[in-house]
Scaffold this motif. Structure first.
Motif, PDB file in Angstrom:
ATOM      1  N   VAL A  48       0.856  -1.183   0.000  1.00  0.00           N
ATOM      2  CA  VAL A  48       0.000   0.000   0.000  1.00  0.00           C
ATOM      3  C   VAL A  48       0.889   1.229   0.000  1.00  0.00           C
ATOM      4  N   GLU A  49       0.627   2.161  -0.916  1.00  0.00           N
ATOM      5  CA  GLU A  49       1.441   3.366  -1.015  1.00  0.00           C
ATOM      6  C   GLU A  49       0.881   4.457  -0.109  1.00  0.00           C
ATOM      7  N   LYS A  50       1.657   4.870   0.887  1.00  0.00           N
ATOM      8  CA  LYS A  50       1.341   5.970   1.799  1.00  0.00           C
ATOM      9  C   LYS A  50      -0.071   5.855   2.386  1.00  0.00           C
ATOM     10  N   PRO A  51      -0.338   4.764   3.118  1.00  0.00           N
ATOM     11  CA  PRO A  51      -1.679   4.590   3.686  1.00  0.00           C
ATOM     12  C   PRO A  51      -1.893   5.459   4.930  1.00  0.00           C
ATOM     13  N   LYS A  52      -3.132   5.741   5.231  1.00  0.00           N
ATOM     14  CA  LYS A  52      -3.468   6.358   6.509  1.00  0.00           C
ATOM     15  C   LYS A  52      -3.134   5.367   7.621  1.00  0.00           C
ATOM     16  N   ARG A  53      -2.844   5.906   8.789  1.00  0.00           N
ATOM     17  CA  ARG A  53      -2.414   5.031   9.890  1.00  0.00           C
ATOM     18  C   ARG A  53      -3.428   3.926  10.172  1.00  0.00           C
ATOM     19  N   ASP A  54      -4.716   4.258  10.197  1.00  0.00           N
ATOM     20  CA  ASP A  54      -5.720   3.246  10.549  1.00  0.00           C
ATOM     21  C   ASP A  54      -5.975   2.258   9.408  1.00  0.00           C
ATOM     22  N   ALA A  55      -5.415   2.531   8.221  1.00  0.00           N
ATOM     23  CA  ALA A  55      -5.580   1.612   7.090  1.00  0.00           C
ATOM     24  C   ALA A  55      -4.300   0.842   6.771  1.00  0.00           C
ATOM     25  N   ALA A  56      -3.220   1.143   7.470  1.00  0.00           N
ATOM     26  CA  ALA A  56      -1.933   0.512   7.173  1.00  0.00           C
ATOM     27  C   ALA A  56      -1.922  -0.943   7.631  1.00  0.00           C
ATOM     28  N   PRO A  57      -1.528  -1.876   6.765  1.00  0.00           N
ATOM     29  CA  PRO A  57      -1.509  -3.296   7.140  1.00  0.00           C
ATOM     30  C   PRO A  57      -0.351  -3.665   8.061  1.00  0.00           C
ATOM     31  N   SER A  58       0.652  -2.805   8.157  1.00  0.00           N
ATOM     32  CA  SER A  58       1.792  -3.020   9.050  1.00  0.00           C
ATOM     33  C   SER A  58       2.521  -1.685   9.160  1.00  0.00           C
ATOM     34  N   ASN A  59       3.615  -1.676   9.876  1.00  0.00           N
ATOM     35  CA  ASN A  59       4.466  -0.480   9.906  1.00  0.00           C
ATOM     36  C   ASN A  59       5.826  -0.795   9.294  1.00  0.00           C
ATOM     37  N   LEU A  60       5.843  -1.718   8.326  1.00  0.00           N
ATOM     38  CA  LEU A  60       7.060  -2.082   7.620  1.00  0.00           C
ATOM     39  C   LEU A  60       7.122  -1.299   6.307  1.00  0.00           C
ATOM     40  N   ALA A  61       8.109  -0.416   6.200  1.00  0.00           N
ATOM     41  CA  ALA A  61       8.231   0.478   5.060  1.00  0.00           C
ATOM     42  C   ALA A  61       9.308  -0.012   4.097  1.00  0.00           C
ATOM     43  N   VAL A  62       9.036   0.088   2.797  1.00  0.00           N
ATOM     44  CA  VAL A  62      10.016  -0.246   1.760  1.00  0.00           C
ATOM     45  C   VAL A  62      11.038   0.889   1.705  1.00  0.00           C
ATOM     46  N   ILE A  63      12.337   0.535   1.734  1.00  0.00           N
ATOM     47  CA  ILE A  63      13.351   1.587   1.898  1.00  0.00           C
ATOM     48  C   ILE A  63      14.301   1.737   0.705  1.00  0.00           C
ATOM     49  N   GLY A  64      14.018   1.089  -0.421  1.00  0.00           N
ATOM     50  CA  GLY A  64      14.832   1.358  -1.606  1.00  0.00           C
ATOM     51  C   GLY A  64      15.933   0.365  -1.884  1.00  0.00           C
ATOM     52  N   ARG A  65      15.751  -0.886  -1.464  1.00  0.00           N
ATOM     53  CA  ARG A  65      16.670  -1.965  -1.799  1.00  0.00           C
ATOM     54  C   ARG A  65      15.819  -3.152  -2.249  1.00  0.00           C
ATOM     55  N   TYR A  66      16.124  -3.677  -3.448  1.00  0.00           N
ATOM     56  CA  TYR A  66      15.310  -4.739  -4.035  1.00  0.00           C
ATOM     57  C   TYR A  66      16.228  -5.811  -4.612  1.00  0.00           C
ATOM     58  N   ALA A  67      15.788  -7.046  -4.548  1.00  0.00           N
ATOM     59  CA  ALA A  67      16.422  -8.150  -5.275  1.00  0.00           C
ATOM     60  C   ALA A  67      15.352  -8.741  -6.173  1.00  0.00           C
ATOM     61  N   LEU A  68      15.581  -8.694  -7.491  1.00  0.00           N
ATOM     62  CA  LEU A  68      14.512  -8.978  -8.452  1.00  0.00           C
ATOM     63  C   LEU A  68      14.950  -9.997  -9.486  1.00  0.00           C
ATOM     64  N   PRO A  69      14.011 -10.808  -9.969  1.00  0.00           N
ATOM     65  CA  PRO A  69      14.328 -11.734 -11.062  1.00  0.00           C
ATOM     66  C   PRO A  69      14.400 -10.995 -12.386  1.00  0.00           C
ATOM     67  N   GLY A  70      15.128 -11.549 -13.337  1.00  0.00           N
ATOM     68  CA  GLY A  70      15.270 -10.909 -14.633  1.00  0.00           C
ATOM     69  C   GLY A  70      13.948 -10.699 -15.363  1.00  0.00           C
ATOM     70  N   HIS A  71      12.960 -11.580 -15.114  1.00  0.00           N
ATOM     71  CA  HIS A  71      11.706 -11.426 -15.861  1.00  0.00           C
ATOM     72  C   HIS A  71      10.863 -10.252 -15.377  1.00  0.00           C
ATOM     73  N   ILE A  72      11.339  -9.492 -14.371  1.00  0.00           N
ATOM     74  CA  ILE A  72      10.639  -8.259 -14.008  1.00  0.00           C
ATOM     75  C   ILE A  72      10.662  -7.287 -15.182  1.00  0.00           C
ATOM     76  N   PHE A  73      11.657  -7.412 -16.071  1.00  0.00           N
ATOM     77  CA  PHE A  73      11.741  -6.501 -17.216  1.00  0.00           C
ATOM     78  C   PHE A  73      10.542  -6.667 -18.147  1.00  0.00           C
ATOM     79  N   SER A  74      10.134  -7.900 -18.403  1.00  0.00           N
ATOM     80  CA  SER A  74       8.980  -8.107 -19.276  1.00  0.00           C
ATOM     81  C   SER A  74       7.706  -7.589 -18.620  1.00  0.00           C
ATOM     82  N   ILE A  75       7.652  -7.676 -17.278  1.00  0.00           N
ATOM     83  CA  ILE A  75       6.499  -7.130 -16.562  1.00  0.00           C
ATOM     84  C   ILE A  75       6.499  -5.604 -16.653  1.00  0.00           C
ATOM     85  N   LEU A  76       7.660  -4.996 -16.457  1.00  0.00           N
ATOM     86  CA  LEU A  76       7.761  -3.539 -16.563  1.00  0.00           C
ATOM     87  C   LEU A  76       7.391  -3.054 -17.964  1.00  0.00           C
TER      88      LEU A  76
END
Length: 296
Positions: free
Chosen positions: A195-223
């Motif tokens: 969820v992108e920038k949820p309200k506090r009462d709608a947030a499913p957790s307090n775990l934020a994505v911080i800009g580090r990813y490990a991705l498979p090569g086929h993400i390119f075809s999805i993009l």
């Protein structure tokens, strides 16, 4: 193990204006080196050996920083400044290559990652590191990036690095929804959504994505198939949601500390943290801090 990484550095850095008007925000200095160098060092320490900089026409300073400066090196050698010369020559180990490719039009983070496709290819996984964020693992035995890449190797599932943030801060971040319990530090958990920038009462957790990813090569075809979203940009988050539905995505919970260098207070906080423990300037810097604190 993942050996390639993409660093998207083509953005304007508007949150850092006017400092970023004439120089890339990634070249603004934290103590004695630019932010981008810390991120490259983080990648190299985690085993990355091929780094792809996705740049734009106004970011040549970044490429120059990691390139050989023959005239400067000759001057240092002639003056006997061998320590400085060695430092310049060792910015990047001999077994690490740094390659640049242009993002001609700023069409979002997803598009920036897609620009690296001709170099990375569709057949092997890779990391993405956003240079706005410094990940500080000085208090830990191993780096979070190395741990996340190892988790990808073990699970063969895309990984998003996340950190626990204060609940009142969740509206500022992309927040993940774990399938079960929140993972412990250095552990991964399956996701059921993001969820992108949820309200506090709608947030499913307090775990934020911080800009580090490990991705498979086929993400390119999805993009490539991802339609433009907000602002007419190709959003990496949208492609990750498709990837999650197809083959799953996990959140890797970090244990270190992050500094958001995409805005001035983040730079200042990072400077404080890194300067205090600097091997050459640390003691002097702490003395300066003490002097200013006494003058309050």
């Amino acid at each position: 193990m993942i050996r390639k990484a993409v660093l998207p550095v083509a953005g304007f850095g508007t949150r850092c204006l006017p400092a970023s008007k004439a120089i890339p925000k990634e070249m603004i200095t934290i103590v004695d080196r630019p932010v981008i160098q810390y991120v490259v060092e983080e990648a190299i320490a985690a085993g990355i050996r091929e780094i792809v900089l996705v740049t734009s026409s106004n970011k040549s300073a970044i490429e120059n920083h990691f390139d050989t400066h023959a005239e400067l090196e000759a001057s240092l050698e002639a003056k006997g400044k061998h320590e400085l010369l060695a430092m310049l020559r060792n910015l990047v180990p001999d077994d690490v290559s740094i390659i640049s490719i242009r993002q001609g039009v700023p069409l979002g983070l997803g598009h920036a990652v897609l620009c690296a496709r001709p170099i990375i290819g569709d057949d092997e996984p890779f990391a993405v590191l956003l240079p706005d964020v410094l990940v500080d693992n000085s208090a830990n035995q191993a780096t979070d990036l190395a741990g996340m890449l190892a988790a990808y190797d073990q699970q063969q599932t895309a990984q998003l690095m996340v950190e626990e943030v204060a609940w009142e801060q969740v509206e500022k971040y992309g927040i993940v929804a774990p399938a079960g319990d929140v993972p412990a530090p250095n552990q991964s958990a399956d996701l059921v959504g993001m969820v992108e920038k949820p309200k506090r009462d709608a947030a499913p957790s307090n775990l934020a994505v911080i800009g580090r990813y490990a991705l498979p090569g086929h993400i390119f075809s999805i993009l490539e198939a991802t339609k433009p979203g907000a602002g007419g940009e190709i959003q990496l988050t949208d492609a990750l949601e498709t990837l999650r539905e197809q083959s799953g995505v996990q959140a890797y919970r970090m244990q270190g500390t992050t500094y958001d260098c995409g805005q001035p207070l983040g730079y200042l906080e990072a400077t404080l943290a890194y300067a205090r423990r600097h091997p050459e300037f640390g003691e002097g810097f702490k003395a300066l801090l003490s002097r200013y604190q006494q003058g309050e």
